[in-house]
Design a protein around this motif. Sequence first.
Motif, PDB file in Angstrom:
ATOM      1  N   HIS A 140       0.807  -1.223   0.000  1.00 57.44           N
ATOM      2  CA  HIS A 140       0.000   0.000   0.000  1.00 57.44           C
ATOM      3  C   HIS A 140       0.838   1.270   0.000  1.00 57.44           C
ATOM      4  O   HIS A 140       0.486   2.236  -0.680  1.00 57.44           O
ATOM      5  N   PHE A 141       1.922   1.286   0.749  1.00 58.53           N
ATOM      6  CA  PHE A 141       2.691   2.520   0.880  1.00 58.53           C
ATOM      7  C   PHE A 141       4.126   2.409   0.361  1.00 58.53           C
ATOM      8  O   PHE A 141       4.822   3.408   0.302  1.00 58.53           O
ATOM      9  N   GLY A 142       4.581   1.230   0.014  1.00 52.89           N
ATOM     10  CA  GLY A 142       5.924   1.064  -0.527  1.00 52.89           C
ATOM     11  C   GLY A 142       7.017   1.578   0.398  1.00 52.89           C
ATOM     12  O   GLY A 142       7.920   2.279  -0.029  1.00 52.89           O
ATOM     13  N   LEU A 143       6.934   1.202   1.674  1.00 53.49           N
ATOM     14  CA  LEU A 143       7.859   1.737   2.682  1.00 53.49           C
ATOM     15  C   LEU A 143       8.907   0.734   3.159  1.00 53.49           C
ATOM     16  O   LEU A 143       9.516   0.930   4.201  1.00 53.49           O
ATOM     17  N   LEU A 173       8.443   2.545  20.047  1.00 51.94           N
ATOM     18  CA  LEU A 173       7.328   3.502  20.037  1.00 51.94           C
ATOM     19  C   LEU A 173       6.052   2.863  19.489  1.00 51.94           C
ATOM     20  O   LEU A 173       4.966   3.067  20.040  1.00 51.94           O
ATOM     21  N   ALA A 174       6.168   2.095  18.415  1.00 54.50           N
ATOM     22  CA  ALA A 174       4.989   1.470  17.806  1.00 54.50           C
ATOM     23  C   ALA A 174       4.322   0.502  18.775  1.00 54.50           C
ATOM     24  O   ALA A 174       3.094   0.518  18.931  1.00 54.50           O
ATOM     25  N   GLU A 202       4.682  11.439  15.149  1.00 50.02           N
ATOM     26  CA  GLU A 202       5.502  12.304  14.282  1.00 50.02           C
ATOM     27  C   GLU A 202       6.888  11.706  14.047  1.00 50.02           C
ATOM     28  O   GLU A 202       7.465  11.869  12.987  1.00 50.02           O
ATOM     29  N   LYS A 203       7.411  11.012  15.029  1.00 50.86           N
ATOM     30  CA  LYS A 203       8.775  10.469  14.961  1.00 50.86           C
ATOM     31  C   LYS A 203       8.877   9.252  14.050  1.00 50.86           C
ATOM     32  O   LYS A 203       9.892   9.054  13.390  1.00 50.86           O
ATOM     33  N   SER A 204       7.835   8.422  14.008  1.00 50.48           N
ATOM     34  CA  SER A 204       7.909   7.194  13.217  1.00 50.48           C
ATOM     35  C   SER A 204       6.569   6.843  12.587  1.00 50.48           C
ATOM     36  O   SER A 204       5.563   6.711  13.284  1.00 50.48           O
ATOM     37  N   VAL A 205       6.592   6.633  11.281  1.00 54.97           N
ATOM     38  CA  VAL A 205       5.380   6.226  10.561  1.00 54.97           C
ATOM     39  C   VAL A 205       4.948   4.811  10.962  1.00 54.97           C
ATOM     40  O   VAL A 205       3.793   4.431  10.768  1.00 54.97           O
ATOM     41  N   ILE A 213      -0.909   0.890  14.681  1.00 58.43           N
ATOM     42  CA  ILE A 213      -2.214   1.223  15.270  1.00 58.43           C
ATOM     43  C   ILE A 213      -3.333   0.818  14.312  1.00 58.43           C
ATOM     44  O   ILE A 213      -4.289   0.145  14.697  1.00 58.43           O
ATOM     45  N   SER A 214      -3.212   1.218  13.048  1.00 58.82           N
ATOM     46  CA  SER A 214      -4.286   0.940  12.090  1.00 58.82           C
ATOM     47  C   SER A 214      -4.373  -0.555  11.772  1.00 58.82           C
ATOM     48  O   SER A 214      -5.475  -1.088  11.630  1.00 58.82           O
ATOM     49  N   ALA A 215      -3.245  -1.253  11.681  1.00 60.83           N
ATOM     50  CA  ALA A 215      -3.283  -2.698  11.415  1.00 60.83           C
ATOM     51  C   ALA A 215      -3.962  -3.435  12.563  1.00 60.83           C
ATOM     52  O   ALA A 215      -4.780  -4.334  12.334  1.00 60.83           O
ATOM     53  N   ASP A 216      -3.652  -3.051  13.792  1.00 62.43           N
ATOM     54  CA  ASP A 216      -4.269  -3.682  14.966  1.00 62.43           C
ATOM     55  C   ASP A 216      -5.771  -3.399  15.000  1.00 62.43           C
ATOM     56  O   ASP A 216      -6.585  -4.294  15.211  1.00 62.43           O
TER      57      ASP A 216
END
Length: 191
Positions: free
Chosen positions: A62-65, A140-141, A168-171, A177-180
Amino acid sequence: RRAIVALWEKFTGNADQFLAWLDQTDFFTAPCSTEYHLAREGGLAEHSLNVYNLLHDKVTRHFGLLNEIPESSIIVCGLGHDLCKANFYIPGYKNVKDDVTGKWERVPVYKVKDQYPCGHGEKSLSILQDFFKLTEAEKLAIRYHMGPWTSGVTTDYAAKKSFEAAIEKSVLVPLLISADYESSHVVERGK
């Protein structure tokens, strides 16, 4: 079980000590909640794999990260975010009134028996750090994977500011959060 073990072995190359600990817990047989998503035997392991799969898809497709978020971070965050729930639930009973007959019945349920009460994300983070050196983004995640439902975030100004700074520090924080959340409210809905 096999898929989870294979991913943990891929994460570290040598996860023997952690996997031995995991086998001493009820991780693979525990429910994921007392009455909400996957409140049944094996629910915790299923949820953890669901979150890993969603997080992997978000980062890679989805985001290519993948250049920014390595596979190892996807594994440790997806599979490890809810380790706090291992050895956390115990079987119990409660009385429920049958809607049809009007009679009270004793039904089996899961109850919480927290043996190490240090918070949700904090506890998962503490367990993981006993075995692995985590990156700042992973810490952090996992710490904030409950998102705005993290204890104190909506009521304590300092906690809210810390949560916002983590995002802000880490995508990786909002992605976990959204996956959970999507796992528990979409993938596992009604299970």
